[in-house]
Write a protein that holds these residues in place. Structure first.
Motif, PDB file in Angstrom:
ATOM      1  N   VAL A  61      67.982 -12.321  45.163  1.00 50.94           N
ATOM      2  CA  VAL A  61      66.887 -12.387  46.127  1.00 50.94           C
ATOM      3  C   VAL A  61      67.303 -11.727  47.436  1.00 50.94           C
ATOM      4  N   LEU A  62      68.503 -12.040  47.919  1.00 55.61           N
ATOM      5  CA  LEU A  62      68.987 -11.437  49.160  1.00 55.61           C
ATOM      6  C   LEU A  62      69.072  -9.923  49.034  1.00 55.61           C
ATOM      7  N   ALA A  63      69.553  -9.435  47.912  1.00 56.49           N
ATOM      8  CA  ALA A  63      69.655  -7.985  47.705  1.00 56.49           C
ATOM      9  C   ALA A  63      68.281  -7.328  47.752  1.00 56.49           C
ATOM     10  N   ARG A  64      67.296  -7.960  47.128  1.00 54.68           N
ATOM     11  CA  ARG A  64      65.941  -7.394  47.150  1.00 54.68           C
ATOM     12  C   ARG A  64      65.370  -7.394  48.565  1.00 54.68           C
ATOM     13  N   LEU A  65      65.664  -8.432  49.331  1.00 50.71           N
ATOM     14  CA  LEU A  65      65.158  -8.485  50.701  1.00 50.71           C
ATOM     15  C   LEU A  65      65.797  -7.431  51.588  1.00 50.71           C
ATOM     16  N   LEU A  66      67.064  -7.124  51.339  1.00 48.10           N
ATOM     17  CA  LEU A  66      67.767  -6.149  52.152  1.00 48.10           C
ATOM     18  C   LEU A  66      67.410  -4.715  51.808  1.00 48.10           C
ATOM     19  N   ASP A  67      66.899  -4.469  50.598  1.00 47.38           N
ATOM     20  CA  ASP A  67      66.544  -3.124  50.163  1.00 47.38           C
ATOM     21  C   ASP A  67      65.033  -2.947  50.254  1.00 47.38           C
ATOM     22  N   PRO A  68      64.545  -2.215  51.261  1.00 45.64           N
ATOM     23  CA  PRO A  68      63.105  -2.092  51.444  1.00 45.64           C
ATOM     24  C   PRO A  68      62.412  -1.257  50.375  1.00 45.64           C
ATOM     25  N   THR A  69      63.123  -0.406  49.664  1.00 50.18           N
ATOM     26  CA  THR A  69      62.490   0.474  48.693  1.00 50.18           C
ATOM     27  C   THR A  69      61.735  -0.280  47.610  1.00 50.18           C
ATOM     28  N   PRO A  70      62.368  -1.269  46.936  1.00 50.90           N
ATOM     29  CA  PRO A  70      61.600  -1.973  45.899  1.00 50.90           C
ATOM     30  C   PRO A  70      60.380  -2.697  46.478  1.00 50.90           C
ATOM     31  N   LEU A  71      60.501  -3.267  47.680  1.00 51.97           N
ATOM     32  CA  LEU A  71      59.373  -3.979  48.259  1.00 51.97           C
ATOM     33  C   LEU A  71      58.198  -3.046  48.507  1.00 51.97           C
ATOM     34  N   GLU A  72      58.470  -1.842  48.979  1.00 49.65           N
ATOM     35  CA  GLU A  72      57.397  -0.887  49.228  1.00 49.65           C
ATOM     36  C   GLU A  72      56.786  -0.397  47.927  1.00 49.65           C
ATOM     37  N   ALA A  73      57.599  -0.251  46.896  1.00 51.53           N
ATOM     38  CA  ALA A  73      57.123   0.269  45.622  1.00 51.53           C
ATOM     39  C   ALA A  73      56.399  -0.788  44.803  1.00 51.53           C
ATOM     40  N   VAL A  74      56.574  -2.030  45.163  1.00 51.76           N
ATOM     41  CA  VAL A  74      56.044  -3.122  44.363  1.00 51.76           C
ATOM     42  C   VAL A  74      54.532  -3.265  44.480  1.00 51.76           C
ATOM     43  N   HIS A  75      54.008  -3.195  45.679  1.00 57.18           N
ATOM     44  CA  HIS A  75      52.594  -3.452  45.894  1.00 57.18           C
ATOM     45  C   HIS A  75      51.756  -2.236  45.534  1.00 57.18           C
ATOM     46  N   THR A  76      50.802  -2.445  44.672  1.00 57.00           N
ATOM     47  CA  THR A  76      49.914  -1.363  44.257  1.00 57.00           C
ATOM     48  C   THR A  76      48.576  -1.567  44.960  1.00 57.00           C
ATOM     49  N   GLU A  77      48.560  -1.166  46.223  1.00 53.36           N
ATOM     50  CA  GLU A  77      47.380  -1.343  47.066  1.00 53.36           C
ATOM     51  C   GLU A  77      46.182  -0.632  46.443  1.00 53.36           C
ATOM     52  N   GLY A  78      45.033  -1.230  46.610  1.00 51.79           N
ATOM     53  CA  GLY A  78      43.808  -0.581  46.177  1.00 51.79           C
ATOM     54  C   GLY A  78      43.359  -0.944  44.773  1.00 51.79           C
ATOM     55  N   ILE A  79      44.271  -1.376  43.911  1.00 58.74           N
ATOM     56  CA  ILE A  79      43.843  -1.730  42.557  1.00 58.74           C
ATOM     57  C   ILE A  79      43.995  -3.218  42.278  1.00 58.74           C
TER      58      ILE A  79
END
Length: 156
Positions: A61-79
């Protein structure tokens, strides 16, 4: 920023990071999988001020929070869909049980599209896939469905 990797014979590996501001922290990964996050004082970079033990799921969890790339890629806005990673920790009622026991899709509408395990990835796991402590479920669904599945896996 500087990084250094040091093998600790009989213990594991220490990863040291020095930030641009001169702060020093380290992560020690023991051979048995335990992890410790250490913070060092600016005045004495060899003196560990605080050491925090992390379980495998906490480190993930800490690793995912520290790496912004997966968080930005995760949300599929608009659909209207999101993709998230949900840890299976020692308190989960599904640790050691079959994936089908969760009834995830029926109960939440969210789909478990993969299970990440320490040494491997399991895409499209079937209902007979046995979950283990430390697994990370890759889930796709609506925000509500993913949140509901996270609560189910956490035993809430």
């Amino acid at each position: 920023m500087g990084t250094r990797r040091t093998t600790l014979p009989g213990v594991g590996t220490q990863y040291d990071v020095t930030t641009r501001a001169g702060r020093h922290l380290s992560v020690v990964v023991h051979q048995d999988g335990r992890r410790f996050l250490g913070f060092y004082g600016a005045e004495d970079p060899d003196s560990c001020q605080v050491s925090i033990p992390l379980e495998g799921d906490e480190a993930a969890v800490l690793a995912r929070l520290l790496d912004p790339t997966p968080l930005e890629a995760v949300h599929t806005e608009g659909i209207g869909l999101v993709t998230e990673q949900i840890p299976v920790n020692s308190r989960s009622p599904y640790a050691g049980r079959l994936l089908g026991d969760t009834r995830a899709r029926t109960r939440t509408g969210a789909s478990i599209v993969a299970v990440m395990r320490r040494t491997s990835a399991h895409p499209s796991p079937g209902p007979d896939f046995r979950l283990a402590i430390g697994d990370t479920l890759v889930v796709v669904g609506t925000r509500e469905g993913v949140d509901a599945l996270a609560a189910i896996v956490a035993g809430e």
